[in-house]
Design an enzyme around this catalytic site. Structure first.
Site, mmCIF file in Angstrom:
data_model
loop_
_atom_site.group_PDB
_atom_site.id
_atom_site.type_symbol
_atom_site.label_atom_id
_atom_site.label_comp_id
_atom_site.label_asym_id
_atom_site.label_seq_id
_atom_site.Cartn_x
_atom_site.Cartn_y
_atom_site.Cartn_z
ATOM 1 N N ASP A 229 -43.346 23.716 -19.737
ATOM 2 C CA ASP A 229 -44.526 24.445 -20.200
ATOM 3 C C ASP A 229 -44.553 25.902 -19.735
ATOM 4 O O ASP A 229 -45.471 26.641 -20.086
ATOM 5 C CB ASP A 229 -45.807 23.761 -19.699
ATOM 6 C CG ASP A 229 -46.019 22.399 -20.332
ATOM 7 O OD1 ASP A 229 -45.539 22.191 -21.460
ATOM 8 O OD2 ASP A 229 -46.662 21.551 -19.692
ATOM 9 N N ARG B 250 -39.455 20.419 -31.891
ATOM 10 C CA ARG B 250 -38.123 19.960 -31.475
ATOM 11 C C ARG B 250 -37.931 18.497 -31.834
ATOM 12 O O ARG B 250 -36.922 18.115 -32.441
ATOM 13 C CB ARG B 250 -37.958 20.167 -29.958
ATOM 14 C CG ARG B 250 -36.733 19.483 -29.370
ATOM 15 C CD ARG B 250 -36.778 19.496 -27.849
ATOM 16 N NE ARG B 250 -37.875 18.745 -27.282
ATOM 17 C CZ ARG B 250 -37.850 17.438 -27.009
ATOM 18 N NH1 ARG B 250 -36.780 16.721 -27.265
ATOM 19 N NH2 ARG B 250 -38.890 16.848 -26.476
ATOM 20 N N ARG C 58 -51.826 15.500 -30.992
ATOM 21 C CA ARG C 58 -52.062 16.161 -29.708
ATOM 22 C C ARG C 58 -52.877 15.289 -28.757
ATOM 23 O O ARG C 58 -53.363 14.250 -29.128
ATOM 24 C CB ARG C 58 -52.791 17.481 -29.930
ATOM 25 C CG ARG C 58 -52.059 18.427 -30.849
ATOM 26 C CD ARG C 58 -52.678 19.806 -30.893
ATOM 27 N NE ARG C 58 -52.072 20.607 -31.940
ATOM 28 C CZ ARG C 58 -50.850 21.111 -31.903
ATOM 29 N NH1 ARG C 58 -50.088 20.892 -30.851
ATOM 30 N NH2 ARG C 58 -50.386 21.828 -32.899
#
Length: 198
Positions: free
Chosen positions: A31, A78, A97
Site C-alpha cells: 500500500d 492486477r 471493496r
C-alpha cells in the site's frame, strides 16, 4: 483509484509521523507509494510472509473448478487482468471493496461466487480457514511488496532508525526494494495492473 489511490492508505499515518504525533509508522508495503514523503524513511522491513494469493469460494475448491460465467469479486486490476487472461470465461466484479470481513460477507451473501485475497493478510488475521486453495505464483503473480511489512520513521530520528535497523530483515528489504524499483520504473499506480516478485 477513484477515491485517492495507494497514497490514501498511508496519508493519515504519514501526517501523524510528520507532526511528531507518533514515532514510527507500520505499513503493509503493497500500500506504500513508490515515492515517500519528504523527511520520511523506511529503514526496516520485517521478514516477509507468504506472497501468494488465496482463492476463496463457497462453491468451488479452485479457480479451474468455477463454471463458465461465474463471478469473481476483486478490487485489484492486477488480479482481474491475470484472472481473465487465464480464465476468459469468468466474469469479474471489479469494485469488490471493503475489509476482509466485508468481502467474505459479500461472498457468503452470494454477490459473487469467489474472491481472491492476499494469503499474508488472512494469516495475520487468523482467517485461513476461509481459504479454498492457494494460487501458485505461476497462476497469480503477487502485487509488488505483497506480504511485506515496512516500518517508517523520520529521517532525522536516529534513535528510532537505530531501533528499526535491529528489526530489519535484509533479504526481505532487498526483494521489496527491487520490486518497488520495478514498479517505479514502469510508473505503476493503482490504475496499472502490474505484478512483480523478486
Amino acid at each position: 483509484a477513484d477515491i485517492g489511490g495507494k497514497g490514501l492508505f498511508t496519508k493519515e499515518i504519514d501526517e501523524a509521523l510528520l507532526n511528531n504525533e507518533i514515532d514510527i509508522a507500520v505499513h503493509s508495503m503493497k500500500d506504500v507509494p513508490t515515492y515517500l514523503p519528504d523527511k520520511i524513511i523506511l529503514p526496516c522491513n520485517l521478514e516477509r510472509e507468504d506472497v501468494r494469493d488465496a482463492f476463496i469460494s463457497t462453491t468451488a475448491s479452485s479457480l479451474a473448478d468455477l463454471p463458465a460465467g461465474s463471478v469473481v469479486g476483486t478490487a485489484s486490476l492486477r488480479r482481474k487482468s491475470q484472472l481473465l487472461h487465464r480464465y476468459p470465461s469468468l466474469e469479474v466484479l471489479d469494485n469488490f471493496r471493503g475489509n476482509v470481513q466485508t468481502r467474505l460477507r459479500k461472498l457468503n451473501e452470494g454477490l459473487v461466487q469467489a474472491t481472491l485475497l492476499a494469503l499474508a493478510g488472512l494469516k495475520r488475521l487468523n482467517m485461513t480457514e476461509n481459504v479454498s486453495s492457494v494460487l501458485s505464483i505461476d497462476d497469480m503473480l503477487p502485487a509488488v511488496a505483497q506480504g511485506a511489512i515496512g516500518i517508517a520513521c523520520l529521517q532525522d530520528d536516529d534513535k528510532m532508525a537505530n531501533y528499526l535497523a535491529l528489526l530489519n530483515h535484509e533479504e526481505t528489504q532487498l526483494a521489496v526494494a527491487c520490486e518497488r524499483a520495478f514498479l517505479e520504473t514502469l510508473d505503476g499506480s493503482c490504475r496499472t495492473p502490474i505484478a512483480g516478485y523478486a
